[in-house]
Design a protein around this motif. Structure first.
Motif, mmCIF file in Angstrom:
data_model
loop_
_atom_site.group_PDB
_atom_site.id
_atom_site.type_symbol
_atom_site.label_atom_id
_atom_site.label_comp_id
_atom_site.label_asym_id
_atom_site.label_seq_id
_atom_site.Cartn_x
_atom_site.Cartn_y
_atom_site.Cartn_z
ATOM 1 N N VAL A 29 24.472 -17.812 -40.320
ATOM 2 C CA VAL A 29 23.651 -18.515 -38.102
ATOM 3 C C VAL A 29 22.999 -19.043 -39.404
ATOM 4 N N ALA A 30 21.860 -19.782 -40.418
ATOM 5 C CA ALA A 30 21.098 -20.452 -40.373
ATOM 6 C C ALA A 30 21.880 -22.073 -41.069
ATOM 7 N N ALA A 31 22.996 -22.431 -41.333
ATOM 8 C CA ALA A 31 23.805 -23.228 -41.316
ATOM 9 C C ALA A 31 24.564 -23.839 -40.213
ATOM 10 N N VAL A 32 24.784 -23.032 -39.046
ATOM 11 C CA VAL A 32 24.637 -23.903 -37.809
ATOM 12 C C VAL A 32 23.993 -23.816 -37.231
ATOM 13 N N ALA A 33 22.294 -23.535 -37.503
ATOM 14 C CA ALA A 33 21.236 -23.935 -37.131
ATOM 15 C C ALA A 33 20.804 -25.154 -37.274
ATOM 16 N N ASN A 34 21.048 -25.349 -39.057
ATOM 17 C CA ASN A 34 21.353 -26.450 -39.399
ATOM 18 C C ASN A 34 21.287 -27.816 -39.253
ATOM 19 N N ALA A 35 22.454 -27.566 -38.376
ATOM 20 C CA ALA A 35 24.094 -28.430 -37.884
ATOM 21 C C ALA A 35 23.460 -28.747 -36.160
ATOM 22 N N ILE A 36 22.129 -28.111 -36.028
ATOM 23 C CA ILE A 36 21.740 -28.096 -34.473
ATOM 24 C C ILE A 36 22.345 -28.110 -34.106
ATOM 25 N N ARG A 58 15.260 -13.663 -44.016
ATOM 26 C CA ARG A 58 15.512 -14.392 -44.748
ATOM 27 C C ARG A 58 16.108 -16.281 -44.107
ATOM 28 N N ALA A 59 16.876 -15.394 -42.664
ATOM 29 C CA ALA A 59 17.673 -16.786 -42.292
ATOM 30 C C ALA A 59 16.422 -17.663 -42.147
ATOM 31 N N ARG A 60 15.032 -17.316 -41.944
ATOM 32 C CA ARG A 60 14.264 -18.453 -41.223
ATOM 33 C C ARG A 60 14.159 -18.475 -43.126
ATOM 34 N N GLU A 61 14.071 -18.180 -43.998
ATOM 35 C CA GLU A 61 14.470 -19.060 -45.224
ATOM 36 C C GLU A 61 15.066 -20.428 -45.618
ATOM 37 N N LEU A 62 15.819 -19.911 -44.552
ATOM 38 C CA LEU A 62 17.173 -20.838 -45.132
ATOM 39 C C LEU A 62 17.111 -21.780 -44.022
ATOM 40 N N THR A 63 16.393 -22.483 -42.765
ATOM 41 C CA THR A 63 16.706 -22.852 -42.175
ATOM 42 C C THR A 63 15.115 -22.707 -41.388
ATOM 43 N N ASP A 64 14.586 -24.035 -40.470
ATOM 44 C CA ASP A 64 13.704 -23.636 -39.325
ATOM 45 C C ASP A 64 13.568 -24.406 -37.909
ATOM 46 N N ARG A 65 14.991 -24.481 -37.861
ATOM 47 C CA ARG A 65 15.710 -24.251 -36.548
ATOM 48 C C ARG A 65 16.188 -23.597 -36.146
ATOM 49 N N PRO A 66 16.001 -22.930 -34.354
ATOM 50 C CA PRO A 66 16.491 -22.001 -33.562
ATOM 51 C C PRO A 66 17.602 -21.008 -33.650
ATOM 52 N N PHE A 67 17.246 -19.478 -33.828
ATOM 53 C CA PHE A 67 18.563 -19.309 -33.935
ATOM 54 C C PHE A 67 18.429 -18.008 -32.598
ATOM 55 N N GLY A 68 19.737 -17.540 -32.940
ATOM 56 C CA GLY A 68 19.348 -16.342 -32.071
ATOM 57 C C GLY A 68 19.629 -15.067 -32.651
ATOM 58 N N VAL A 69 19.650 -13.604 -32.122
ATOM 59 C CA VAL A 69 20.571 -12.212 -32.350
ATOM 60 C C VAL A 69 21.342 -12.117 -31.347
ATOM 61 N N ASN A 70 22.890 -11.535 -31.563
ATOM 62 C CA ASN A 70 23.595 -10.484 -30.953
ATOM 63 C C ASN A 70 23.872 -9.331 -30.724
ATOM 64 N N LEU A 71 23.360 -8.623 -29.791
ATOM 65 C CA LEU A 71 23.472 -7.124 -29.389
ATOM 66 C C LEU A 71 23.930 -7.199 -28.991
ATOM 67 N N THR A 72 25.736 -6.476 -29.550
ATOM 68 C CA THR A 72 26.625 -5.687 -28.541
ATOM 69 C C THR A 72 26.592 -4.224 -28.088
ATOM 70 N N ILE A 73 26.544 -4.037 -26.808
ATOM 71 C CA ILE A 73 26.010 -2.711 -26.515
ATOM 72 C C ILE A 73 27.246 -1.421 -26.140
ATOM 73 N N LEU A 74 27.942 -0.843 -26.780
ATOM 74 C CA LEU A 74 28.821 -0.505 -26.715
ATOM 75 C C LEU A 74 28.499 1.299 -26.463
ATOM 76 N N PRO A 75 28.978 1.810 -25.483
ATOM 77 C CA PRO A 75 29.647 3.281 -25.840
ATOM 78 C C PRO A 75 29.107 4.028 -26.994
ATOM 79 N N ALA A 76 28.701 5.156 -26.970
ATOM 80 C CA ALA A 76 29.230 5.978 -28.547
ATOM 81 C C ALA A 76 28.632 7.363 -28.031
ATOM 82 N N ILE A 77 29.303 8.364 -29.320
ATOM 83 C CA ILE A 77 28.527 10.215 -28.870
ATOM 84 C C ILE A 77 27.229 9.622 -29.626
#
Length: 329
Positions: A29-36, A58-77
């Motif tokens: 993720v940091a490498a993608v962010a550093n690739a702008i 940890r990602a913030r230690e590797l880049t100062d550029r914006p990145f996001g978080v994926n939250l996948t919402i799935l049905p589960a017991i």
């Protein structure tokens, strides 16, 4: 190459590394962010919300550029503690979230109240319209070619993307089948504001999966995927291997999910990425693997895609347009 997407999310290139289970970790993720471009840590790859907090830092230690978080919402017991994962994202000041799976409505108000923009992933125009009405900021529209869950309508991107462009008002990115500059130009021409790539980013230097998996992606063709769970109406596109073939055969013969549960366990798929044993479990790959022919760094990949796209737009297409003008004058 400015689009509505780059303007809204503050990135230079309209290229996104989507959330991928067991793959979307800080170094990639940091490498993608550093690739702008824009990359996403996959929240549920982390065993606990506190592990997610550690991975974000940890990602913030590797880049100062914006990145996001994926939250996948799935049905589960027994569903994961989504609210706790969500709160970590808010506490850590992550600027953008990619939601996928179920309707994100219960999370939207929380994210928006914290100033976080939300991209929701859809596999149909009708679902995209619902998400737009709920107030998401942008969409990722996935064609049938994509890895993971392509939905049950089986509509490929060449039809789905312009249909979405005709129906939607908010920005959207195209997902499923993208790996190079040709795909970026095509997506823009079809009405999208950028591209979302998973399989292509798996085969990069910074991707933390085993080299055997990367090598297989380079070797594989467009026919080397399998659609599992068709009978269960929970279709998933995965790599063609001994396990996926057995799952397809069992379900075609009338087996129930319980009869294949052990074969498709997520821990087995994770082991594939860790050990490189390609037949240990189910792992995802898109048809676009046919266009994956090397393992570059993320910076090299993003730069090449944008350069190719600019050359196509400014060269071949511009020349064709000029020829049409001359012919008509």
């Amino acid at each position: 190459m400015r689009t509505r997407f780059t303007e809204l999310f503050g990135v230079t290139h309209p290229v996104v590394q989507g959330g991928m289970q067991w793959v979307g970790r800080a170094p990639l993720v940091a490498a993608v962010a550093n690739a702008i471009a824009l990359g996403f840590i996959t929240a549920l790859t982390q065993p606990t919300p506190e592990d997610l907090r550690t991975e974000i830092r940890r990602a913030r230690e590797l880049t100062d550029r914006p990145f996001g978080v994926n939250l996948t919402i799935l049905p589960a017991i027994t569903p994961p503690p989504y609210a706790e994962y969500r709160q970590v994202v808010i506490d850590e000041g992550v600027p953008v979230v990619e939601t996928a799976g179920a309707n994100p409505v219960e999370h939207l108000e929380h994210f928006h109240s914290a100033g976080i923009k939300v991209i929701h992933k859809c596999t149909s125009v009708r679902h995209a319209l619902t998400a737009q009405a709920l107030g998401v900021d942008a969409l990722s529209v996935d064609g049938f070619e994509c890895a993971g869950h392509p939905g049950e309508d089986d509509i490929p991107g060449l039809v789905l993307l312009p249909a979405a462009a005709d129906a939607l008002e908010i920005p959207f990115i195209a997902s499923g089948g993208f790996a190079d500059g040709r795909g970026l130009v095509a997506a823009l021409a079809l009405g999208a504001d950028g591209i979302n790539m998973g399989t292509r980013f798996m085969a990069t230097v910074e991707s933390g999966i085993h080299q055997n998996v990367k090598d297989r992606l380079v070797e594989a063709g467009e026919r080397d995927t399998r659609l599992i769970f068709r009978q269960l109406r929970n279709t998933a596109r995965v790599a063609d291997n001994a396990v996926s073939r057995e799952v397809v055969e069992r379900l075609a013969a009338g087996a129930a999910f319980e009869d294949v549960r052990e074969l498709v366990a997520g821990v087995r798929g994770a082991k594939v990425y860790e050990t490189g044993d390609l037949d240990h479990g189910i792992w995802t790959a898109g048809m676009v693997q046919a266009l994956v022919r090397d393992v570059p760094t993320c910076a090299e990949l993003v730069s090449r895609i944008v350069r190719e796209a600019e050359e196509i737009i400014g060269g071949r297409l511009a020349g064709m347009a000029q020829a049409v003008v001359v012919a008509g004058s």
